[in-house]
Design a protein around this motif. Structure first.
Motif, PDB file in Angstrom:
ATOM      1  N   UNK A  84      -4.241  -9.477  13.363  1.00  0.00           N
ATOM      2  CA  UNK A  84      -3.991  -8.187  12.705  1.00  0.00           C
ATOM      3  C   UNK A  84      -3.842  -7.109  13.769  1.00  0.00           C
ATOM      4  N   UNK A  85      -3.202  -6.035  13.390  1.00  0.00           N
ATOM      5  CA  UNK A  85      -3.170  -4.851  14.236  1.00  0.00           C
ATOM      6  C   UNK A  85      -4.247  -3.922  13.710  1.00  0.00           C
TER       7      UNK A  85
ATOM      8  N   UNK B 227       0.841  -1.203   0.000  1.00  0.00           N
ATOM      9  CA  UNK B 227       0.000   0.000   0.000  1.00  0.00           C
ATOM     10  C   UNK B 227       0.873   1.250   0.000  1.00  0.00           C
ATOM     11  N   UNK B 228       0.430   2.256  -0.753  1.00  0.00           N
ATOM     12  CA  UNK B 228       1.151   3.528  -0.788  1.00  0.00           C
ATOM     13  C   UNK B 228       0.638   4.401   0.355  1.00  0.00           C
ATOM     14  N   UNK B 229       1.513   4.791   1.286  1.00  0.00           N
ATOM     15  CA  UNK B 229       1.080   5.573   2.447  1.00  0.00           C
ATOM     16  C   UNK B 229       0.320   6.848   2.096  1.00  0.00           C
ATOM     17  N   UNK B 230       0.725   7.561   1.039  1.00  0.00           N
ATOM     18  CA  UNK B 230       0.032   8.800   0.672  1.00  0.00           C
ATOM     19  C   UNK B 230      -1.399   8.525   0.222  1.00  0.00           C
ATOM     20  N   UNK B 231      -1.620   7.432  -0.496  1.00  0.00           N
ATOM     21  CA  UNK B 231      -2.968   7.075  -0.944  1.00  0.00           C
ATOM     22  C   UNK B 231      -3.842   6.675   0.242  1.00  0.00           C
ATOM     23  N   UNK B 232      -3.287   5.858   1.134  1.00  0.00           N
ATOM     24  CA  UNK B 232      -4.028   5.440   2.322  1.00  0.00           C
ATOM     25  C   UNK B 232      -4.338   6.654   3.191  1.00  0.00           C
ATOM     26  N   UNK B 233      -3.364   7.558   3.319  1.00  0.00           N
ATOM     27  CA  UNK B 233      -3.556   8.773   4.118  1.00  0.00           C
ATOM     28  C   UNK B 233      -4.702   9.613   3.563  1.00  0.00           C
TER      29      UNK B 233
ATOM     30  N   UNK C 290       5.569  -5.178   7.658  1.00  0.00           N
ATOM     31  CA  UNK C 290       5.636  -4.192   6.580  1.00  0.00           C
ATOM     32  C   UNK C 290       4.301  -3.475   6.413  1.00  0.00           C
ATOM     33  N   UNK C 291       3.206  -4.198   6.544  1.00  0.00           N
ATOM     34  CA  UNK C 291       1.882  -3.583   6.425  1.00  0.00           C
ATOM     35  C   UNK C 291       1.634  -2.625   7.591  1.00  0.00           C
ATOM     36  N   UNK C 292       2.047  -3.018   8.795  1.00  0.00           N
ATOM     37  CA  UNK C 292       1.905  -2.134   9.958  1.00  0.00           C
ATOM     38  C   UNK C 292       2.730  -0.865   9.753  1.00  0.00           C
TER      39      UNK C 292
ATOM     40  N   UNK D 241       0.889   1.373   7.423  1.00  0.00           N
ATOM     41  CA  UNK D 241      -0.288   1.935   8.091  1.00  0.00           C
ATOM     42  C   UNK D 241       0.098   3.082   9.011  1.00  0.00           C
ATOM     43  N   UNK D 242       1.167   2.901   9.786  1.00  0.00           N
ATOM     44  CA  UNK D 242       1.600   3.953  10.713  1.00  0.00           C
ATOM     45  C   UNK D 242       2.051   5.194   9.941  1.00  0.00           C
ATOM     46  N   UNK D 243       2.774   4.989   8.842  1.00  0.00           N
ATOM     47  CA  UNK D 243       3.181   6.136   8.019  1.00  0.00           C
ATOM     48  C   UNK D 243       1.949   6.857   7.468  1.00  0.00           C
TER      49      UNK D 243
END
Length: 90
Positions: free
Chosen positions: A78-79, A10-16, A37-39, A42-44
């Motif tokens: 999952x977290x 996942x791209x952090x900017x898109x998720x954000x 890596x997914x966590x 997500x945090x980013x």
């Protein structure tokens, strides 16, 4: 509550952007991630989303928790990040 699933790709900017849009419209969102890596992604994304909603005079509160998910007849841990928007303090 809307749930977004984040993967290691996942791209952090898109998720954000998705997090920020849901916080503006619904005031809350849940983000789930499985694996380190997914966590990380997500945090980013959550950190970036905080900057995206600041111009709307909003801040966010995050509550992390573990959750068991059944994916393809397999139980995975999952977290889960429960995120809520609140007015920015002056």
């Amino acid at each position: 509550m809307e749930t977004l699933r984040v993967s290691s790709k996942s791209r952090p900017n898109s998720v954000a952007g998705a997090i920020a849009a849901l916080l503006r419209t619904k005031g809350e969102v849940e983000v789930q991630a499985i694996g380190p890596q997914a966590v990380n992604q997500a945090v980013k994304a959550i950190a970036i989303a905080r900057g995206y909603i600041a111009p709307n005079n909003l801040d966010l509160v995050v509550k992390p928790a573990f959750v068991k998910l059944n994916l393809e007849n397999e139980e995975r841990t999952a977290l889960k990040f429960s995120i809520k928007a609140h007015p920015l303090e002056s």
